[in-house]
Design an enzyme around this catalytic site. Sequence first.
Site, PDB file in Angstrom:
ATOM      1  N   HIS A 233      79.618 -32.866  -3.088  1.00 38.13           N
ATOM      2  CA  HIS A 233      78.247 -32.503  -2.742  1.00 38.13           C
ATOM      3  C   HIS A 233      77.308 -33.383  -3.542  1.00 38.13           C
ATOM      4  O   HIS A 233      77.482 -33.553  -4.746  1.00 38.13           O
ATOM      5  CB  HIS A 233      77.981 -31.021  -3.047  1.00 38.13           C
ATOM      6  CG  HIS A 233      76.805 -30.504  -2.284  1.00 38.13           C
ATOM      7  ND1 HIS A 233      75.514 -30.861  -2.595  1.00 38.13           N
ATOM      8  CD2 HIS A 233      76.727 -29.707  -1.198  1.00 38.13           C
ATOM      9  CE1 HIS A 233      74.695 -30.282  -1.737  1.00 38.13           C
ATOM     10  NE2 HIS A 233      75.403 -29.584  -0.875  1.00 38.13           N
ATOM     11  N   ARG A 278      76.487 -36.030   4.194  1.00 38.70           N
ATOM     12  CA  ARG A 278      76.724 -35.648   2.806  1.00 38.70           C
ATOM     13  C   ARG A 278      77.422 -36.753   2.007  1.00 38.70           C
ATOM     14  O   ARG A 278      77.055 -37.046   0.869  1.00 38.70           O
ATOM     15  CB  ARG A 278      77.597 -34.390   2.833  1.00 38.70           C
ATOM     16  CG  ARG A 278      77.448 -33.526   1.637  1.00 38.70           C
ATOM     17  CD  ARG A 278      78.124 -32.196   1.868  1.00 38.70           C
ATOM     18  NE  ARG A 278      77.180 -31.163   2.262  1.00 38.70           N
ATOM     19  CZ  ARG A 278      77.505 -29.874   2.351  1.00 38.70           C
ATOM     20  NH1 ARG A 278      78.737 -29.484   2.087  1.00 38.70           N
ATOM     21  NH2 ARG A 278      76.609 -28.988   2.716  1.00 38.70           N
ATOM     22  N   HIS A 337      83.260 -30.474  -4.206  1.00 37.93           N
ATOM     23  CA  HIS A 337      82.719 -29.258  -3.602  1.00 37.93           C
ATOM     24  C   HIS A 337      83.688 -28.593  -2.639  1.00 37.93           C
ATOM     25  O   HIS A 337      83.790 -27.360  -2.604  1.00 37.93           O
ATOM     26  CB  HIS A 337      81.430 -29.644  -2.859  1.00 37.93           C
ATOM     27  CG  HIS A 337      80.712 -28.504  -2.230  1.00 37.93           C
ATOM     28  ND1 HIS A 337      80.291 -27.399  -2.953  1.00 37.93           N
ATOM     29  CD2 HIS A 337      80.319 -28.282  -0.944  1.00 37.93           C
ATOM     30  CE1 HIS A 337      79.673 -26.549  -2.131  1.00 37.93           C
ATOM     31  NE2 HIS A 337      79.694 -27.053  -0.916  1.00 37.93           N
ATOM     32  N   ARG A 372      83.972 -32.218   6.355  1.00 34.85           N
ATOM     33  CA  ARG A 372      83.636 -30.883   6.865  1.00 34.85           C
ATOM     34  C   ARG A 372      82.177 -30.836   7.316  1.00 34.85           C
ATOM     35  O   ARG A 372      81.278 -31.259   6.585  1.00 34.85           O
ATOM     36  CB  ARG A 372      83.858 -29.862   5.750  1.00 34.85           C
ATOM     37  CG  ARG A 372      83.356 -28.477   6.065  1.00 34.85           C
ATOM     38  CD  ARG A 372      83.440 -27.609   4.829  1.00 34.85           C
ATOM     39  NE  ARG A 372      82.477 -28.007   3.818  1.00 34.85           N
ATOM     40  CZ  ARG A 372      81.609 -27.183   3.254  1.00 34.85           C
ATOM     41  NH1 ARG A 372      81.582 -25.910   3.576  1.00 34.85           N
ATOM     42  NH2 ARG A 372      80.771 -27.609   2.319  1.00 34.85           N
TER      43      ARG A 372
HETATM   44  C1  LIG Z   1      78.695 -23.136  -4.443  1.00 34.59           C
HETATM   45  C2  LIG Z   1      79.363 -23.128  -3.094  1.00 34.59           C
HETATM   46  C3  LIG Z   1      78.607 -22.953  -1.941  1.00 34.59           C
HETATM   47  C4  LIG Z   1      79.233 -22.948  -0.684  1.00 34.59           C
HETATM   48  N1  LIG Z   1      78.470 -22.717   0.428  1.00 34.59           N
HETATM   49  C5  LIG Z   1      79.090 -22.618   1.636  1.00 34.59           C
HETATM   50  C6  LIG Z   1      78.355 -22.277   2.805  1.00 34.59           C
HETATM   51  O1  LIG Z   1      77.160 -22.028   2.758  1.00 34.59           O
HETATM   52  N2  LIG Z   1      79.025 -22.207   3.988  1.00 34.59           N
HETATM   53  C7  LIG Z   1      80.362 -22.472   4.091  1.00 34.59           C
HETATM   54  O2  LIG Z   1      80.921 -22.405   5.198  1.00 34.59           O
HETATM   55  N3  LIG Z   1      81.084 -22.772   2.983  1.00 34.59           N
HETATM   56  C8  LIG Z   1      80.492 -22.841   1.772  1.00 34.59           C
HETATM   57  N4  LIG Z   1      81.237 -23.142   0.668  1.00 34.59           N
HETATM   58  C9  LIG Z   1      82.703 -23.252   0.803  1.00 34.59           C
HETATM   59  C10 LIG Z   1      83.298 -21.855   1.003  1.00 34.59           C
HETATM   60  O3  LIG Z   1      82.638 -20.953   0.142  1.00 34.59           O
HETATM   61  C11 LIG Z   1      84.801 -21.835   0.695  1.00 34.59           C
HETATM   62  O4  LIG Z   1      85.452 -22.881   1.366  1.00 34.59           O
HETATM   63  C12 LIG Z   1      85.425 -20.517   1.141  1.00 34.59           C
HETATM   64  O5  LIG Z   1      84.687 -19.428   0.632  1.00 34.59           O
HETATM   65  C13 LIG Z   1      86.867 -20.436   0.676  1.00 34.59           C
HETATM   66  O6  LIG Z   1      87.322 -19.119   0.879  1.00 34.59           O
HETATM   67  P1  LIG Z   1      88.813 -18.758   0.507  1.00 34.59           P
HETATM   68  O7  LIG Z   1      88.993 -17.310   0.800  1.00 34.59           O
HETATM   69  O8  LIG Z   1      89.731 -19.732   1.145  1.00 34.59           O
HETATM   70  O9  LIG Z   1      88.936 -19.041  -1.075  1.00 34.59           O
HETATM   71  P2  LIG Z   1      88.131 -18.410  -2.288  1.00 34.59           P
HETATM   72  O10 LIG Z   1      86.986 -17.615  -1.850  1.00 34.59           O
HETATM   73  O11 LIG Z   1      87.869 -19.516  -3.253  1.00 34.59           O
HETATM   74  O12 LIG Z   1      89.182 -17.385  -2.918  1.00 34.59           O
HETATM   75  C14 LIG Z   1      90.354 -17.843  -3.567  1.00 34.59           C
HETATM   76  C15 LIG Z   1      91.075 -16.643  -4.142  1.00 34.59           C
HETATM   77  O13 LIG Z   1      92.384 -17.032  -4.574  1.00 34.59           O
HETATM   78  C16 LIG Z   1      92.642 -16.464  -5.857  1.00 34.59           C
HETATM   79  N5  LIG Z   1      93.703 -17.270  -6.465  1.00 34.59           N
HETATM   80  C17 LIG Z   1      93.746 -18.609  -6.644  1.00 34.59           C
HETATM   81  N6  LIG Z   1      94.927 -18.960  -7.198  1.00 34.59           N
HETATM   82  C18 LIG Z   1      95.645 -17.815  -7.362  1.00 34.59           C
HETATM   83  C19 LIG Z   1      96.936 -17.515  -7.875  1.00 34.59           C
HETATM   84  N7  LIG Z   1      97.739 -18.479  -8.342  1.00 34.59           N
HETATM   85  N8  LIG Z   1      97.347 -16.228  -7.903  1.00 34.59           N
HETATM   86  C20 LIG Z   1      96.540 -15.231  -7.431  1.00 34.59           C
HETATM   87  N9  LIG Z   1      95.300 -15.464  -6.932  1.00 34.59           N
HETATM   88  C21 LIG Z   1      94.873 -16.737  -6.894  1.00 34.59           C
HETATM   89  C22 LIG Z   1      91.282 -16.503  -6.528  1.00 34.59           C
HETATM   90  O14 LIG Z   1      91.231 -15.641  -7.647  1.00 34.59           O
HETATM   91  C23 LIG Z   1      90.414 -16.026  -5.358  1.00 34.59           C
HETATM   92  O15 LIG Z   1      90.493 -14.627  -5.230  1.00 34.59           O
HETATM   93  C24 LIG Z   1      80.629 -23.148  -0.594  1.00 34.59           C
HETATM   94  C25 LIG Z   1      81.389 -23.326  -1.750  1.00 34.59           C
HETATM   95  C26 LIG Z   1      80.768 -23.310  -2.993  1.00 34.59           C
HETATM   96  C27 LIG Z   1      81.612 -23.489  -4.219  1.00 34.59           C
END
Ligand SMILES: Cc1cc2nc3c(=O)[nH]c(=O)nc-3n(C[C@H](O)[C@H](O)[C@H](O)COP(=O)(O)OP(=O)(O)OC[C@H]3O[C@@H](n4cnc5c(N)ncnc54)[C@H](O)[C@@H]3O)c2cc1C
Length: 507
Positions: A233, A278, A337, A372
Amino acid sequence: MNAMLRDIGRVPVIIGGGIAGLMTALRLAPRPVIVLAKAPLQTEASSAWAQGGIAAAVGPDDNPGLHFADTLAAGDGLCDAEVARGFTSAGPAAIETLLHYGVRFDRDAAGALLLGLEAAHARRRIVHATGDGTGKEIMRALTAAVRRTPSITVLEGVEVRRLMVADGTVSGVLAVSTSGAVLLPTSRVVLATGGIGGLFLHTTNPRGLFGQGLALAARAGAALADLEFVQFHPTALAAGGHPLALVSEAVRGEGAILIDETRARIMADVPGGDLAARDVVARAVWRHLTAGHRVFLDATAALGANFARHFPVIATACAAAGIDPATQPIPVRPAAHYHMGGIAVDRQGRSTLLGLWACGEVAGTGLHGANRLASNSLLEAVVGAGAVADSVAVTPPGRNEPQIFAGVPAAADPETVRPILSRAAGVVRERDALETSVAALLPLAGSDKPVADPALVALMISVAALRRRESRGGHFRSDFPLSDVATTERRTLTLATALQAAREIAR
Ligand SMILES: Cc1cc2nc3c(=O)[nH]c(=O)nc-3n(C[C@H](O)[C@H](O)[C@H](O)COP(=O)(O)OP(=O)(O)OC[C@H]3O[C@@H](n4cnc5c(N)ncnc54)[C@H](O)[C@@H]3O)c2cc1C
């Protein structure tokens, strides 16, 4: 908690408590599942930090075909078109699903969903909540839904350290909590462990997200895909400690401009200007910084005193760093990011290892290609979770017994890896730095030290970046600055092929 839990009935185990993990669990209800999350729900998950919103073609002037076309254009020729069609078509239903679970999206006075516009979207299609607090609101609602669903057991503070495999299929999960180690026998595991930002010195992700899911999958034998594609980002807040707070593109969408310390505009001569793609903006900011300048996002004229009303989360982060964006330019820099690559999965979210599924950011579905499209990742998490859950639901439990584990790997520590990967696989890459990275990471990845798993993931990213001798989307090689548009295939790597390639490079 120790030894083997035999009485859990071989229910599916979901690793990760972000939007992808929680949506998988909810969709599987009333079938019993266990969700393991290494941190309490709503913490240490990118999901809770998502600002802009979730992309879905729900506006009156929009349709999934237009969303599909924008997704393909952003992916720079490397999206899996059928996958992208599936995800974008499912957008409106995904919003309905989130509303069903109680998410309160922003609406206008007449009750219609308010839709934001982000770079590279041809229509206003970003569904959001509390302005720039979308992720927090979705996680609030999903956590509440999960807590009131009796079929879902959530174990927080439990970190998965290894997947067990017997006879070529998943047989269990080796995890650790403050009470000790535990082996959960199961033949159905869903990885929803999020991204890799924590492998870099500068990231907008929670620092605890450093690709553990990729290491788990690779060590268990699953193939990973598109690893070289990391989105940086361009405007992370360059003040206030780690991780860096995100200053969303929407601020430039409202007219803020990128300037340097002399107040010169740095995007003035670049096609697309401050709202260019981006990766283009990230490289421009990066080059300016490496030339010895400082870079700022100036919203004083465009938003001034209205800044905090438009962007309350960003305003709070700026205030914590002692900056008033109404009157002062915000110091910014690029930061890791989002990871477009991940565990190679098919349309049902099945990996190449029997019994292992993946969804959310850890999955390499082929939706994003080389880059993305903004706000497509929450869509991928919600829709991908549904596909995974449907596939898990029709897969009967296996009978494989996990072996008794000899020892539990130490808690992973990415500290040593961060400077190595940041130097080699940052915004701008080139062969010598990548080869140096591979040579440094290979012995670390093969050790039994806490650095081993982060080093393994960084090694695989470096090998993938070396292999792609072109510049495409989030992957820019200064020694191969042009795109090889004839190349359209996605590239997978297994642990074995990555190690073999790394040994040849390091020789
Ligand atoms: C600041 C920011 C802003 C963003 N804004 C946007 C947006 O506006 N729109 C959009 O589409 N995307 C956005 N994104 C991207 C998006 O938020 C993420 O890609 C998405 O939320 C990922 O979801 P997830 O459930 O895959 O992982 P996450 O929400 O990251 O969850 C991962 C989980 O895995 C757990 N975990 C990891 N390793 C282990 C392990 N070994 N054992 C047990 N648990 C583990 C963690 O504790 C957590 O609970 C943004 C990202 C960031 C950082």
